[in-house]
Design a protein around this motif. Structure first.
Motif, PDB file in Angstrom:
ATOM      1  N   VAL A 153      -5.690  -7.378  20.649  1.00  0.00           N
ATOM      2  CA  VAL A 153      -4.842  -6.226  19.862  1.00  0.00           C
ATOM      3  C   VAL A 153      -4.730  -5.203  20.872  1.00  0.00           C
ATOM      4  O   VAL A 153      -3.548  -4.536  20.847  1.00  0.00           O
ATOM      5  N   LEU A 154      -5.628  -4.676  21.493  1.00  0.00           N
ATOM      6  CA  LEU A 154      -5.512  -3.478  22.519  1.00  0.00           C
ATOM      7  C   LEU A 154      -4.384  -3.771  23.586  1.00  0.00           C
ATOM      8  O   LEU A 154      -3.765  -2.986  23.891  1.00  0.00           O
ATOM      9  N   ALA A 155      -4.557  -4.928  23.959  1.00  0.00           N
ATOM     10  CA  ALA A 155      -3.442  -5.408  25.078  1.00  0.00           C
ATOM     11  C   ALA A 155      -2.208  -5.169  24.729  1.00  0.00           C
ATOM     12  O   ALA A 155      -1.233  -4.482  25.280  1.00  0.00           O
ATOM     13  N   LEU A 156      -1.935  -5.704  23.323  1.00  0.00           N
ATOM     14  CA  LEU A 156      -0.687  -5.831  22.567  1.00  0.00           C
ATOM     15  C   LEU A 156      -0.086  -4.198  22.378  1.00  0.00           C
ATOM     16  O   LEU A 156       1.047  -3.885  22.418  1.00  0.00           O
ATOM     17  N   ALA A 157      -1.160  -3.394  21.937  1.00  0.00           N
ATOM     18  CA  ALA A 157      -0.772  -2.119  21.664  1.00  0.00           C
ATOM     19  C   ALA A 157      -0.425  -1.271  22.646  1.00  0.00           C
ATOM     20  O   ALA A 157       0.445  -0.276  22.528  1.00  0.00           O
ATOM     21  N   ALA A 158      -1.274  -1.775  23.585  1.00  0.00           N
ATOM     22  CA  ALA A 158      -0.889  -0.918  25.246  1.00  0.00           C
ATOM     23  C   ALA A 158       0.674  -1.262  25.557  1.00  0.00           C
ATOM     24  O   ALA A 158       1.363  -0.310  26.053  1.00  0.00           O
ATOM     25  N   VAL A 159       0.951  -2.668  25.427  1.00  0.00           N
ATOM     26  CA  VAL A 159       2.255  -2.705  25.778  1.00  0.00           C
ATOM     27  C   VAL A 159       3.507  -1.875  24.620  1.00  0.00           C
ATOM     28  O   VAL A 159       4.384  -1.588  24.819  1.00  0.00           O
ATOM     29  N   VAL A 179      -2.388   0.894  14.202  1.00  0.00           N
ATOM     30  CA  VAL A 179      -2.789  -0.514  14.385  1.00  0.00           C
ATOM     31  C   VAL A 179      -4.395  -0.375  15.082  1.00  0.00           C
ATOM     32  O   VAL A 179      -5.010  -1.420  14.618  1.00  0.00           O
ATOM     33  N   VAL A 180      -4.530  -0.026  16.193  1.00  0.00           N
ATOM     34  CA  VAL A 180      -5.734  -0.068  17.008  1.00  0.00           C
ATOM     35  C   VAL A 180      -6.947   0.484  15.987  1.00  0.00           C
ATOM     36  O   VAL A 180      -7.879  -0.509  15.802  1.00  0.00           O
ATOM     37  N   ALA A 181      -6.589   1.548  15.281  1.00  0.00           N
ATOM     38  CA  ALA A 181      -7.856   2.109  14.426  1.00  0.00           C
ATOM     39  C   ALA A 181      -7.859   1.136  13.103  1.00  0.00           C
ATOM     40  O   ALA A 181      -9.195   0.791  12.780  1.00  0.00           O
ATOM     41  N   LEU A 182      -6.872   0.514  12.544  1.00  0.00           N
ATOM     42  CA  LEU A 182      -7.125  -0.392  11.672  1.00  0.00           C
ATOM     43  C   LEU A 182      -7.696  -1.548  11.882  1.00  0.00           C
ATOM     44  O   LEU A 182      -8.531  -1.965  11.087  1.00  0.00           O
ATOM     45  N   ILE A 183      -7.133  -2.319  13.156  1.00  0.00           N
ATOM     46  CA  ILE A 183      -7.744  -3.638  13.415  1.00  0.00           C
ATOM     47  C   ILE A 183      -9.049  -3.507  13.652  1.00  0.00           C
ATOM     48  O   ILE A 183      -9.874  -4.179  13.379  1.00  0.00           O
ATOM     49  N   THR A 184      -9.471  -2.458  14.412  1.00  0.00           N
ATOM     50  CA  THR A 184     -10.820  -2.314  14.723  1.00  0.00           C
ATOM     51  C   THR A 184     -11.863  -2.038  13.760  1.00  0.00           C
ATOM     52  O   THR A 184     -12.976  -2.653  13.677  1.00  0.00           O
ATOM     53  N   SER A 185     -11.205  -1.166  13.002  1.00  0.00           N
ATOM     54  CA  SER A 185     -12.120  -0.742  11.749  1.00  0.00           C
ATOM     55  C   SER A 185     -12.262  -2.464  10.665  1.00  0.00           C
ATOM     56  O   SER A 185     -13.375  -2.581  10.408  1.00  0.00           O
ATOM     57  N   LEU A 186     -11.241  -2.919  10.644  1.00  0.00           N
ATOM     58  CA  LEU A 186     -11.354  -4.234   9.971  1.00  0.00           C
ATOM     59  C   LEU A 186     -12.043  -5.275  10.523  1.00  0.00           C
ATOM     60  O   LEU A 186     -13.081  -5.764   9.887  1.00  0.00           O
ATOM     61  N   THR A 209     -14.818  -3.803  24.814  1.00  0.00           N
ATOM     62  CA  THR A 209     -13.706  -4.842  24.586  1.00  0.00           C
ATOM     63  C   THR A 209     -12.392  -4.004  24.592  1.00  0.00           C
ATOM     64  O   THR A 209     -11.237  -4.306  24.943  1.00  0.00           O
ATOM     65  N   VAL A 210     -12.576  -2.698  23.981  1.00  0.00           N
ATOM     66  CA  VAL A 210     -11.341  -1.688  23.939  1.00  0.00           C
ATOM     67  C   VAL A 210     -10.689  -1.285  25.208  1.00  0.00           C
ATOM     68  O   VAL A 210      -9.388  -1.353  25.564  1.00  0.00           O
ATOM     69  N   VAL A 211     -11.576  -1.064  26.431  1.00  0.00           N
ATOM     70  CA  VAL A 211     -11.267  -0.698  27.561  1.00  0.00           C
ATOM     71  C   VAL A 211     -10.723  -1.947  28.228  1.00  0.00           C
ATOM     72  O   VAL A 211      -9.709  -1.802  29.062  1.00  0.00           O
ATOM     73  N   LEU A 212     -11.360  -3.003  28.129  1.00  0.00           N
ATOM     74  CA  LEU A 212     -10.828  -4.325  28.731  1.00  0.00           C
ATOM     75  C   LEU A 212      -9.296  -4.514  28.282  1.00  0.00           C
ATOM     76  O   LEU A 212      -8.589  -4.926  29.028  1.00  0.00           O
ATOM     77  N   GLY A 213      -9.273  -4.387  26.981  1.00  0.00           N
ATOM     78  CA  GLY A 213      -8.039  -5.010  26.469  1.00  0.00           C
ATOM     79  C   GLY A 213      -6.805  -3.796  26.719  1.00  0.00           C
ATOM     80  O   GLY A 213      -5.634  -4.133  27.060  1.00  0.00           O
ATOM     81  N   VAL A 255      -8.118   4.080  23.282  1.00  0.00           N
ATOM     82  CA  VAL A 255      -9.312   3.974  23.502  1.00  0.00           C
ATOM     83  C   VAL A 255     -10.235   4.510  22.629  1.00  0.00           C
ATOM     84  O   VAL A 255     -11.142   4.307  21.610  1.00  0.00           O
ATOM     85  N   ALA A 256      -9.754   6.057  22.479  1.00  0.00           N
ATOM     86  CA  ALA A 256     -10.165   7.138  21.516  1.00  0.00           C
ATOM     87  C   ALA A 256     -10.118   6.288  19.888  1.00  0.00           C
ATOM     88  O   ALA A 256     -10.995   6.524  19.234  1.00  0.00           O
ATOM     89  N   ALA A 257      -8.959   5.996  19.720  1.00  0.00           N
ATOM     90  CA  ALA A 257      -8.832   5.279  18.325  1.00  0.00           C
ATOM     91  C   ALA A 257      -9.745   4.097  18.092  1.00  0.00           C
ATOM     92  O   ALA A 257     -10.221   4.252  16.925  1.00  0.00           O
ATOM     93  N   GLY A 258     -10.151   3.203  18.892  1.00  0.00           N
ATOM     94  CA  GLY A 258     -10.678   2.273  18.628  1.00  0.00           C
ATOM     95  C   GLY A 258     -12.318   2.783  18.853  1.00  0.00           C
ATOM     96  O   GLY A 258     -12.942   2.160  17.904  1.00  0.00           O
ATOM     97  N   TYR A 259     -12.618   3.578  19.559  1.00  0.00           N
ATOM     98  CA  TYR A 259     -14.028   3.847  19.628  1.00  0.00           C
ATOM     99  C   TYR A 259     -14.392   4.999  18.565  1.00  0.00           C
ATOM    100  O   TYR A 259     -15.468   4.718  17.958  1.00  0.00           O
ATOM    101  N   VAL A 260     -13.496   5.862  17.887  1.00  0.00           N
ATOM    102  CA  VAL A 260     -13.786   6.670  16.843  1.00  0.00           C
ATOM    103  C   VAL A 260     -13.774   5.793  15.527  1.00  0.00           C
ATOM    104  O   VAL A 260     -14.611   6.087  14.651  1.00  0.00           O
ATOM    105  N   SER A 261     -13.013   4.793  15.402  1.00  0.00           N
ATOM    106  CA  SER A 261     -13.177   3.827  14.289  1.00  0.00           C
ATOM    107  C   SER A 261     -14.682   3.248  14.262  1.00  0.00           C
ATOM    108  O   SER A 261     -15.247   2.944  13.339  1.00  0.00           O
TER     109      SER A 261
END
Length: 681
Positions: A333-339, A560-567, A604-608, A656-662
């Motif tokens: 998801v992070l890779a697609l969000a980055a694109v 999307v990153v915040a939502l999917i990471t939280s879910l 995983t967030v940084v890798l994606g 990355v911040a959105a994923g990690y803060v979640s």
């Protein structure tokens, strides 16, 4: 060019925002919608027009849509005034007459024949651009077409992310409720009945989501298309207006239900004993095979040498490696969000880059001067060149003549507009071949397609009554101006021509805007403008619309990153409670357990994100260039110009911040949780 016109009678009418035909009274002016959007004009504002006899004030009575000149790619825009004010402005002087001759045909297929017949008459003027209906459509759709492509791209990626997340949620739900499934199988419920039970739940949820999405799409579409609606009016409501969105919702519903049914097939593999005893969706034999595979992959880890934070990092890495298949959703998801965030932003920075001028059929320079509408364009050009040569603020000057040639077409000789000058220095962006030398010509992409020529092929040219000469196509370049129908040839720029264009660079310390203003004021026969302003004005509709699309993509990407990471974490934390309970029983604190989860999310967030940046930088440019080429917007290839700080620093940091803060927000709840219940689950 600001053109003051009166209302036409037969066609090409300037219409107001309600679709009516305005008739301004004396002292009134109807302003183009583009100026209203750019400057915030309102009805009743005063418009001062500078003339040879001084300023003349007009009151803004309204705003008009222009079918021909609504786009910033058009070199002119029209202001509607009354007959009396038109005569007064013309008599006051300070402007230049321009005549636009327009035809409507009984058979539109004869447009090319009419153009050839017009151009074959020596007595008729040809110093203007021949504009066809298709060219008008291309110019007016360029900005909205690019935004449509960007939004389709954003929507496609969001759909892929949504389907991936849906598959994960359903699989996670089955694993959470595997014991209930085992009970239903144990009491004799057939597999089909269990599947229908779950499908019924997902059917209701999907139908509700489609209804809500369909309702929200109505105001959302108005927001996304308000720019086009302001310039071209809102599309009328017809049968297709209702059927197409409904069909889209039906496709979404069927796609989601097919995905649900595919995932629910795993219910048939659920073994009653494995479900009730081990809480696994796998059968006994599958569970044994998985255990053997994990045993083969297992490596001895020396945890005794690690302590404190090092031990937590080691445990997090071991756990992440063991359950890599479960965690793959987050980097994907992070890779697609980055694109999703990167490509629209790169498209915006490309169109706002000074280098994009090479896609407008012009070289990089500080100043641009056009000499076209004058009684003696040759004398005006020589006067401009003499003044530039004597100006210490100007360091380099390049001039080109706009010469009208004729070339063989499908049905006879047709006019080919060629810029003649010195092309020994870099000028425009070539899609194929190189700059023209002696006896060579370079064609724009649109002209090369129209004439059916490529690099190395020959083209016959003639001018007036001169004998035809043969030149070789040296290259094909990209140009979105003049409908994309331009050409360039090596030669003497001092020849008699229909017009001239002069490019100049300023010396270090000189202000291009100040120099341009001075020349534009003192030379009424030439239009002098800083090159940066020329690009901004020409592409203002494109860049404004792309800026909105880029902001929209960035907001959706981060959300999307915040939502999917939280879910994802909510489900993972529920499933990993027994494991976390064991760690707490061994003496790990809640803070240490939380730190392990956060570390896994961070990795995983940084890798994606990194994978997404690489994908956008490699395949993304080819994807965008291919889409623009297929759209037929006059560009066959687009080299994206990225802003490093924005694309490679700000965007990844936000994701990355959105994923990690979640992750921090969810794991902070572990501090107050009752750990004694985790082991008994």
């Amino acid at each position: 060019d600001n053109l003051f016109v009166t209302q036409n009678e037969g066609f090409d009418l300037l219409v107001d925002q309600e679709g009516g035909i305005p008739r301004p009274s004396a002292g009134e002016v109807y302003v183009p919608v583009a100026h209203q959007q750019d400057t915030g004009l309102r009805v009743g504002d005063a418009l001062a027009v500078r003339t040879g006899a001084g300023a003349r004030d007009l009151r803004v009575a309204g705003f008009v849509r222009d079918a021909q000149m609504a786009s910033s790619l058009s070199s002119a825009t029209r202001f509607l005034v009354s007959e009396d004010d038109f005569a007064a402005l013309r008599a006051a002087g300070g402007g230049t007459d321009e005549i636009i001759v327009e035809y409507r045909l009984t058979d539109p297929a004869q447009a090319s024949a009419l153009q050839r017949a017009y151009e074959s008459q020596e007595a008729l003027p040809k110093n203007g651009q021949a504009v066809t209906y298709q060219m008008i459509r291309l110019i007016n759709s360029f900005s909205d077409g690019l935004v449509a492509l960007a939004l389709v791209f954003v929507s496609g990626l969001l759909m892929v992310i949504a389907l991936l997340s849906l598959r994960f949620v359903i699989r996670g739900t089955l694993e959470e409720e595997v014991r209930q499934i085992g009970v239903m199988k144990a009491i004799g419920l057939p597999q089909r009945a269990i599947t229908r039970l779950y499908l019924a739940k997902y059917t209701v949820m999907t139908l509700a989501a489609c209804v809500v999405g369909g309702v929200l799409a109505v105001p959302a579409s108005r927001v996304l298309t308000r720019g086009a609606a302001a310039s071209y009016a809102e599309a009328g409501t017809g049968l297709a207006t209702i059927l197409v969105p409904v069909a889209a919702l039906v496709v979404v519903y069927l796609l989601v239900m097919a995905l649900c049914a595919g995932v629910l097939r795993s219910v048939r593999r659920v073994d009653v004993v494995g479900a009730l005893v081990h809480g696994s969706t796998l059968g006994e034999e599958q569970t044994a095979r998985r255990a053997r595979r994990r045993a083969r992959r297992a490596r001895r880890t020396d945890l005794a040498s690690a302590g404190g934070a090092g031990l937590n990092r080691r445990l997090a890495w071991v756990d992440l490696r063991a359950d890599a298949g479960q965690w793959v959703l987050v980097p994907l998801v992070l890779a697609l969000a980055a694109v999703l965030v990167t490509l629209p932003t790169n498209l915006l920075t490309t169109f706002t880059s000074p280098r994009f001028v090479t896609y407008l059929g012009a070289p990089e320079a500080d100043l641009r001067a056009d000499v076209q509408f004058s009684d003696d364009v040759g004398a005006a050009q020589r006067d401009l060149l003499a003044r530039l040569a004597a100006d210490d603020r100007v360091s380099e000057v390049r001039d080109f003549a706009k010469v009208l040639y004729e070339t063989p077409g499908e049905e006879g000789w047709e006019v080919l507009r060629v810029e003649v000058g010195d092309y020994s220095r870099p000028t425009v962006s070539f899609a194929a071949g190189e700059t023209p030398g002696d006896g060579q010509i370079a064609l724009s992409v649109a002209n090369a397609d129209h004439l059916g020529l490529g690099v190395g092929e020959e083209l016959a040219l003639r001018r007036g009554g001169d004998p035809a000469e043969t030149v070789t196509v040296s290259g094909v370049y990209q140009d979105v101006t003049s409908g994309g129908r331009t050409a360039k040839m090596q030669g003497d720029a001092g020849v008699e021509a229909a017009g001239y264009v002069v490019y100049a660079d300023t010396a270090q310390g000189a202000d291009p805007a100040a120099v341009a203003d001075e020349y534009d004021e003192s030379l009424p026969s030439a239009s002098v403008i800083p090159m940066r302003d020329y690009v901004e004005q020409t592409l203002s509709y494109v860049t404004d619309a792309l800026r909105s699309a880029a902001v929209l993509a960035a907001v959706f990407g981060v959300a999307v990153v915040a939502l999917i990471t939280s879910l994802f974490l909510m489900l993972r934390l529920t499933r990993e409670r027994p494991r976390m309970g064991v760690l707490c029983a061994l003496g790990f604190s809640s803070a240490e357990v939380s730190a392990q989860v956060r570390l896994k999310v961070a990795l995983t967030v940084v890798l994606g994100t990194a994978a997404g940046m690489v994908l956008a930088a490699t395949a993304g440019e080819a994807l965008v260039g291919g889409a623009i080429s297929v759209a037929g917007l006059g560009l066959s290839r687009l080299d994206l110009v990225a802003n490093p700080w924005l694309v490679y620093v700000a965007a990844p940091a936000a994701l990355v911040a959105a994923g990690y803060v979640s992750a921090v927000a969810l794991t902070s709840r572990l501090q107050a949780a009752d750990k004694s219940t985790w082991l008994g689950r």
